[in-house]
Design an enzyme around this catalytic site. Structure first.
Site, PDB file in Angstrom:
ATOM      1  N   TYR A   1      -5.613   0.898   7.809  1.00  0.00           N
ATOM      2  CA  TYR A   1      -4.797  -0.158   7.212  1.00  0.00           C
ATOM      3  C   TYR A   1      -4.397  -1.271   8.185  1.00  0.00           C
ATOM      4  O   TYR A   1      -3.674  -2.178   7.825  1.00  0.00           O
ATOM      5  CB  TYR A   1      -3.524   0.432   6.596  1.00  0.00           C
ATOM      6  CG  TYR A   1      -2.828   1.463   7.473  1.00  0.00           C
ATOM      7  CD1 TYR A   1      -2.213   1.077   8.656  1.00  0.00           C
ATOM      8  CD2 TYR A   1      -2.799   2.797   7.109  1.00  0.00           C
ATOM      9  CE1 TYR A   1      -1.584   2.001   9.469  1.00  0.00           C
ATOM     10  CE2 TYR A   1      -2.165   3.745   7.928  1.00  0.00           C
ATOM     11  CZ  TYR A   1      -1.559   3.340   9.102  1.00  0.00           C
ATOM     12  OH  TYR A   1      -0.939   4.242   9.909  1.00  0.00           O
TER      13      TYR A   1
ATOM     14  N   CYS B   1      -2.295  49.768  -8.203  1.00  0.00           N
ATOM     15  CA  CYS B   1      -0.923  49.286  -8.399  1.00  0.00           C
ATOM     16  C   CYS B   1      -0.951  48.215  -9.488  1.00  0.00           C
ATOM     17  O   CYS B   1      -1.730  47.256  -9.397  1.00  0.00           O
ATOM     18  CB  CYS B   1      -0.406  48.694  -7.086  1.00  0.00           C
ATOM     19  SG  CYS B   1       1.107  47.737  -7.271  1.00  0.00           S
TER      20      CYS B   1
ATOM     21  N   LYS C   1      10.976   3.276   1.061  1.00  0.00           N
ATOM     22  CA  LYS C   1      10.922   4.734   1.000  1.00  0.00           C
ATOM     23  C   LYS C   1      11.169   5.268  -0.408  1.00  0.00           C
ATOM     24  O   LYS C   1      11.857   4.656  -1.214  1.00  0.00           O
ATOM     25  CB  LYS C   1      11.974   5.331   1.941  1.00  0.00           C
ATOM     26  CG  LYS C   1      11.799   4.905   3.378  1.00  0.00           C
ATOM     27  CD  LYS C   1      10.641   5.604   4.021  1.00  0.00           C
ATOM     28  CE  LYS C   1      11.089   6.939   4.558  1.00  0.00           C
ATOM     29  NZ  LYS C   1      10.271   7.422   5.663  1.00  0.00           N
TER      30      LYS C   1
ATOM     31  N   GLU D   1       0.846  -1.203   0.000  1.00  0.00           N
ATOM     32  CA  GLU D   1       0.000   0.000   0.000  1.00  0.00           C
ATOM     33  C   GLU D   1       0.877   1.246   0.000  1.00  0.00           C
ATOM     34  O   GLU D   1       2.002   1.194   0.468  1.00  0.00           O
ATOM     35  CB  GLU D   1      -0.831   0.091   1.292  1.00  0.00           C
ATOM     36  CG  GLU D   1      -1.668  -1.087   1.607  1.00  0.00           C
ATOM     37  CD  GLU D   1      -2.018  -1.148   3.096  1.00  0.00           C
ATOM     38  OE1 GLU D   1      -2.027  -0.091   3.757  1.00  0.00           O
ATOM     39  OE2 GLU D   1      -2.269  -2.255   3.566  1.00  0.00           O
TER      40      GLU D   1
ATOM     41  N   ASP E   1       1.790  10.135   4.415  1.00  0.00           N
ATOM     42  CA  ASP E   1       2.470  11.051   5.304  1.00  0.00           C
ATOM     43  C   ASP E   1       1.420  11.802   6.103  1.00  0.00           C
ATOM     44  O   ASP E   1       0.861  12.794   5.660  1.00  0.00           O
ATOM     45  CB  ASP E   1       3.317  12.029   4.487  1.00  0.00           C
ATOM     46  CG  ASP E   1       4.145  12.914   5.385  1.00  0.00           C
ATOM     47  OD1 ASP E   1       4.405  12.519   6.534  1.00  0.00           O
ATOM     48  OD2 ASP E   1       4.518  14.007   4.946  1.00  0.00           O
TER      49      ASP E   1
ATOM     50  N   CYS F   1       6.471  50.385  -2.490  1.00  0.00           N
ATOM     51  CA  CYS F   1       6.090  49.208  -3.280  1.00  0.00           C
ATOM     52  C   CYS F   1       7.008  49.066  -4.495  1.00  0.00           C
ATOM     53  O   CYS F   1       7.167  50.018  -5.256  1.00  0.00           O
ATOM     54  CB  CYS F   1       4.635  49.350  -3.736  1.00  0.00           C
ATOM     55  SG  CYS F   1       4.159  48.090  -4.939  1.00  0.00           S
TER      56      CYS F   1
ATOM     57  N   CYS G   1       4.826  49.904  -7.820  1.00  0.00           N
ATOM     58  CA  CYS G   1       4.253  51.212  -8.141  1.00  0.00           C
ATOM     59  C   CYS G   1       4.880  52.351  -7.349  1.00  0.00           C
ATOM     60  O   CYS G   1       4.545  53.510  -7.561  1.00  0.00           O
ATOM     61  CB  CYS G   1       2.738  51.198  -7.909  1.00  0.00           C
ATOM     62  SG  CYS G   1       2.290  51.106  -6.162  1.00  0.00           S
TER      63      CYS G   1
ATOM     64  N   CYS H   1       0.947  46.942   0.070  1.00  0.00           N
ATOM     65  CA  CYS H   1       0.885  48.141  -0.760  1.00  0.00           C
ATOM     66  C   CYS H   1      -0.582  48.551  -0.770  1.00  0.00           C
ATOM     67  O   CYS H   1      -1.452  47.732  -1.053  1.00  0.00           O
ATOM     68  CB  CYS H   1       1.356  47.821  -2.182  1.00  0.00           C
ATOM     69  SG  CYS H   1       0.816  49.043  -3.394  1.00  0.00           S
TER      70      CYS H   1
ATOM     71  N   LYS I   1       2.448   4.466   1.523  1.00  0.00           N
ATOM     72  CA  LYS I   1       2.703   4.880   2.904  1.00  0.00           C
ATOM     73  C   LYS I   1       2.345   6.353   2.984  1.00  0.00           C
ATOM     74  O   LYS I   1       2.965   7.190   2.329  1.00  0.00           O
ATOM     75  CB  LYS I   1       4.169   4.669   3.262  1.00  0.00           C
ATOM     76  CG  LYS I   1       4.493   5.039   4.707  1.00  0.00           C
ATOM     77  CD  LYS I   1       5.909   4.598   5.042  1.00  0.00           C
ATOM     78  CE  LYS I   1       6.225   4.764   6.513  1.00  0.00           C
ATOM     79  NZ  LYS I   1       6.092   6.124   7.018  1.00  0.00           N
TER      80      LYS I   1
HETATM   81  S1  IVH Z   1       1.158  -0.377   8.614  1.00  0.00           S
HETATM   82  C1  IVH Z   1       3.477  -2.169  12.120  1.00  0.00           C
HETATM   83  N1  IVH Z   1       0.411   0.964   6.520  1.00  0.00           N
HETATM   84  O1  IVH Z   1       3.988   4.497   8.956  1.00  0.00           O
HETATM   85  C2  IVH Z   1       2.837  -1.822  10.860  1.00  0.00           C
HETATM   86  N2  IVH Z   1       1.606   2.125   8.223  1.00  0.00           N
HETATM   87  O2  IVH Z   1       6.701   4.042   9.960  1.00  0.00           O
HETATM   88  C3  IVH Z   1       1.738  -0.897  11.083  1.00  0.00           C
HETATM   89  N3  IVH Z   1       1.911   4.508   7.788  1.00  0.00           N
HETATM   90  O3  IVH Z   1       3.220   4.308  12.362  1.00  0.00           O
HETATM   91  C4  IVH Z   1       1.735   0.206  10.138  1.00  0.00           C
HETATM   92  N4  IVH Z   1       0.850   4.533   5.872  1.00  0.00           N
HETATM   93  O4  IVH Z   1       1.906   5.924  10.849  1.00  0.00           O
HETATM   94  C5  IVH Z   1       1.047   1.014   7.691  1.00  0.00           C
HETATM   95  N5  IVH Z   1      -0.366   2.033   4.619  1.00  0.00           N
HETATM   96  C6  IVH Z   1       0.269   2.067   5.802  1.00  0.00           C
HETATM   97  C7  IVH Z   1       0.832   3.265   6.313  1.00  0.00           C
HETATM   98  C8  IVH Z   1       1.493   3.247   7.534  1.00  0.00           C
HETATM   99  C9  IVH Z   1       1.513   5.247   6.769  1.00  0.00           C
HETATM  100  C10 IVH Z   1       2.692   5.001   8.929  1.00  0.00           C
HETATM  101  C11 IVH Z   1       2.116   4.668  10.274  1.00  0.00           C
HETATM  102  C12 IVH Z   1       3.204   3.958  11.017  1.00  0.00           C
HETATM  103  C13 IVH Z   1       4.396   4.437  10.288  1.00  0.00           C
HETATM  104  C14 IVH Z   1       5.542   3.477  10.466  1.00  0.00           C
END
Ligand code: IVH
Length: 689
Positions: free
Chosen positions: A226, A431, A314, A112, A116, A408, A411, A426, A114
């Protein structure tokens, strides 16, 4: 009383249903105005009969009173973090370890994006959302229940589908914000002279830790779930199954997941997602590769707070290092002077950065960025590139600190810093920089969205004084445009046609286009929905505006100020005189065809129905686009059973056709079932591709 109670339950049911379609499935089926009407009605009745207010009512999302602080809550099952893999080789190492641990040749992974954001745990008992917490240190988090309740994609009550009703469900997910929403919020904040959020994670974390849930409620946060902690009452054996079950329960899961046979497929997914990264609506900093099978996870176990069965793949770094060539000052449409660092171009995450805004004088001072500095820059989401910090140790002594000009730069007009604001402005309404920016904003995507009207053309028109105010663009003559450099017959025709077409414009877009301080697309939409017409909005008081959910006092004041300002009144009158006609949302939606959610789906009815006759049930299904046949075959999609069902129900079981109880014979539930079915088919197809 009975009737009132029934009405309340029905309203809640309807609102939950629409919430799910809108916030979880992204597929609303009624106009916003209709939804609002339902919601208002529920609020009214609950106000009148407070004894019926229940904590899981959709009206109870925004707590009225700020909490005093946050209590800590232990996580029954620790919330682990993840190990990182920075390249394909490290993903292969991870796979080798797993294969060895499990003693198998190929592992099935679920992979999946990840996200942020900020991870949270939501606890449901008997289907009701009880409380929720942040991850904290993994063992204990903060109780942020009131704030989580304001997130529309978090159901306050789970849906239940045949045989699925966990008595306890601790579900984990990521609270995040879409990139576009973050950019919009930041734009509104900058207009109000507030510091923008650096990235989606900061915003999510900051919002959930707000003491006043009303603040959280005004931020467009979302969730994707998730993972689970404790689960009682149902059993789930794979990640794939988990995601399907969560979706059925009405919990939002990211559809962009994939089941992979072996690590190479997972690596391919990672590469593909990385290519699509910029286009994703949310910020993803990598992928999470998880062993699909839960029994195998138990064998693999965990080490120091990270599971052995999952890893974060990553994406490459988001920061770069470059030089500040100079710090210039830009004048925006509201007259705000923004210091901007002109950079030696540097590529960060595949995109070249040559400018970074420094927002205001205080920010420049706080970061102590100087002309000539070597700086760390980053791109987080769609947010404007940022300077993280100067590398002070690399200074030669030649660097020049920034000084805000007192005239400014566009102008030469007076520059002031208004009380309570961080911004310098300004004040000259004519302007040229302000006019250019107002027009650019007016015709931008969120506004009139006029094709073929580029920045360069705006600049030329303003510089040659052919356009002195916004409404002038509607009076442009063919000959005038043709006389400009690089404007041919065809482009002039197209531009004039686009301008003419843009005169009929949704009210929300016009409101955005006007460039009122604090009114971004989101706020504009709220005003347009609430007021339906320009006349009613211009007559509204601060109190009325402020009472709208999501509208703060500053914005309310800005709107009233805007419409009472004679120069703006004149501008509006000129726009109307030029033929601009705002259309309110309701009128467009009224023409929308009625939804046919059951199109293509075959139903069979069997047994004795108690709530309606067979023919009424048949009518209902047909009205929603489905067909009803008399016998069960492999092509049947659903069998609805009443009391004493006979051989048809038996046959349905043999053919593994979905069986529904007669309680499903309502428009809402049938639609829901159909949507979920369609979703699963979609998921199957995605997987097969
Ligand atoms: S699974 C132990 N799935 O990543 C596994 N984590 O670095 C449980 N995160 O604390 C996490 N998207 O905040 C999982 N699709 C995803 C995620 C995800 C973001 C974050 C989550 C976790 C951190 C670990």
């Amino acid at each position: 009383m009975k009737n009132i109670q029934r009405e309340i339950e029905e309203l809640r049911e309807q609102i939950r249903y629409h919430n799910h379609l809108y916030y979880v499935l992204d597929r609303p089926e009624v106009a916003d105005t209709e939804y609002d009407a339902l919601f208002r009605r529920l609020q009214e009745v609950e106000d009148r009969y407070p004894q019926f207010v229940a904590p899981d009512s959709p009206t109870q999302r925004v707590g009225a009173t700020p909490a005093a602080g946050f209590a800590t809550v232990p996580h029954a099952v620790p919330m682990l973090s993840l190990g990182n893999a920075f390249n394909a080789e490290e993903m292969r190492d991870f796979d080798r370890r797993i294969r060895k641990l499990l003693d198998i040749d190929e592992v099935v992974y679920s992979i999946e994006p990840k996200l942020d954001g900020l991870s949270v745990e939501l606890v449901y008992r008997d289907g009701i959302f009880m409380h929720g917490s942040t991850r904290g240190d993994g063992m204990t988090g903060e109780d942020v229940t009131s704030n989580l309740r304001t997130i529309r994609s978090i159901p306050l009550r789970l849906r239940s589908l045949d045989g699925l009703s966990p008595s306890l469900l601790e579900v984990r997910g990521e609270v995040y914000i879409d990139k576009a929403d973050l950019a919009r919020m930041n734009e509104e904040r900058e207009n109000e002279g507030l510091a923008p959020f650096a990235n989606p994670r900061n915003l999510a974390a900051g919002s959930l830790r707000q003491l006043d849930p009303r603040v959280t409620g005004a931020r467009p946060l979302k969730i994707f779930c998730y993972d689970v902690g404790r689960v009682e009452g149902i059993s789930i054996e794979t990640q794939e199954e988990l995601l399907a079950v969560l979706a059925k329960l009405g919990i939002r899961v990211n559809p962009r997941y994939q089941i992979c046979n072996g690590i190479e497929e997972a690596i391919t997914f990672h590469e593909r997602l990385q290519e699509e990264r910029e286009e994703l609506p949310y910020e993803a900093d990598g992928v999470v590769v998880k062993v699909n099978d839960f029994a195998a996870r138990r064998i693999a176990g965990e080490v120091t707070r990270s599971p052995r069965w999952a890893i974060a793949g990553k994406f490459p770094a988001e920061q770069g290092i470059t030089q500040v060539k100079e710090i210039i000052v830009q004048v925006g449409r509201t007259g705000v002077l923004t210091p901007v660092a002109v950079l030696e171009p540097v590529r960060v995450r595949g995109v070249e950065i040559s400018h970074a805004t420094l927002h205001n004088e205080d920010e420049v001072k706080r970061k102590d960025v100087r002309s000539g500095d070597t700086v760390v820059v980053q791109r987080a989401g769609d947010v404007i590139p940022q300077i993280v910090r100067p590398l002070v140790e690399r200074r030669s002594g030649e660097e020049r600190p920034f000084i805000m000009p007192d005239a400014c730069p566009a102008c030469g007009g007076e520059v002031v810093r208004l009380e309570g604001e961080v911004a310098h402005r300004c004040l000259n309404l004519s302007c040229p920089a302000r006019i250019k920016e107002s027009i650019r904003h007016f015709i931008s995507k969120g506004g009139l969205d006029i094709d073929g009207f580029g920045t360069k053309l705006v600049d030329r028109l303003v510089e040659q004084k052919l356009v002195r105010k916004v409404s002038d663009i509607f009076h442009l003559k063919r000959e005038t445009l043709l006389s400009l450099d690089r404007m041919g017959e065809k482009s002039v025709e197209n531009l004039l046609a686009a301008l003419a077409a843009s005169k009929s414009i949704p009210l929300a877009k016009l409101l955005f286009a006007l460039g009122i301080i604090g009114v971004g697309e989101h706020a504009a939409e709220i005003f347009a929905r609430a007021f339906m017409g320009l006349d009613r909005l211009t007559a509204a008081t601060e109190e009325e505006l402020c009472a709208l959910p999501g509208i703060g006092p500053r914005t309310a004041k800005a709107v009233v100020d805007f419409f009472s300002n004679p120069a703006n009144k004149e501008m509006l009158a000129e726009l109307l005189a030029a033929g601009v006609r705002p259309v309110s949302a309701g009128s467009a939606a009224a023409d929308a065809p009625t939804a046919k959610p059951l199109a293509g789906m075959r139903f069979v009815l069997t047994g004795t129905l108690s709530s309606m006759t067979r023919s009424e049930a048949g009518e209902l299904i047909k009205r929603l686009g489905g067909t009803v046949s008399s016998s069960v075959s492999a092509r049947t999609d659903f069998v609805v059973v009443g009391k004493n069902p006979g051989s048809k129900a038996q046959k349905a079981r043999e053919l593994k056709i979905t069986i529904l109880g007669e309680e499903y014979l309502t428009e809402a539930d049938l639609t829901e079932v159909a949507l979920i079915e369609a979703d699963l088919i979609e998921a199957d197809l995605t997987e097969a591709r």
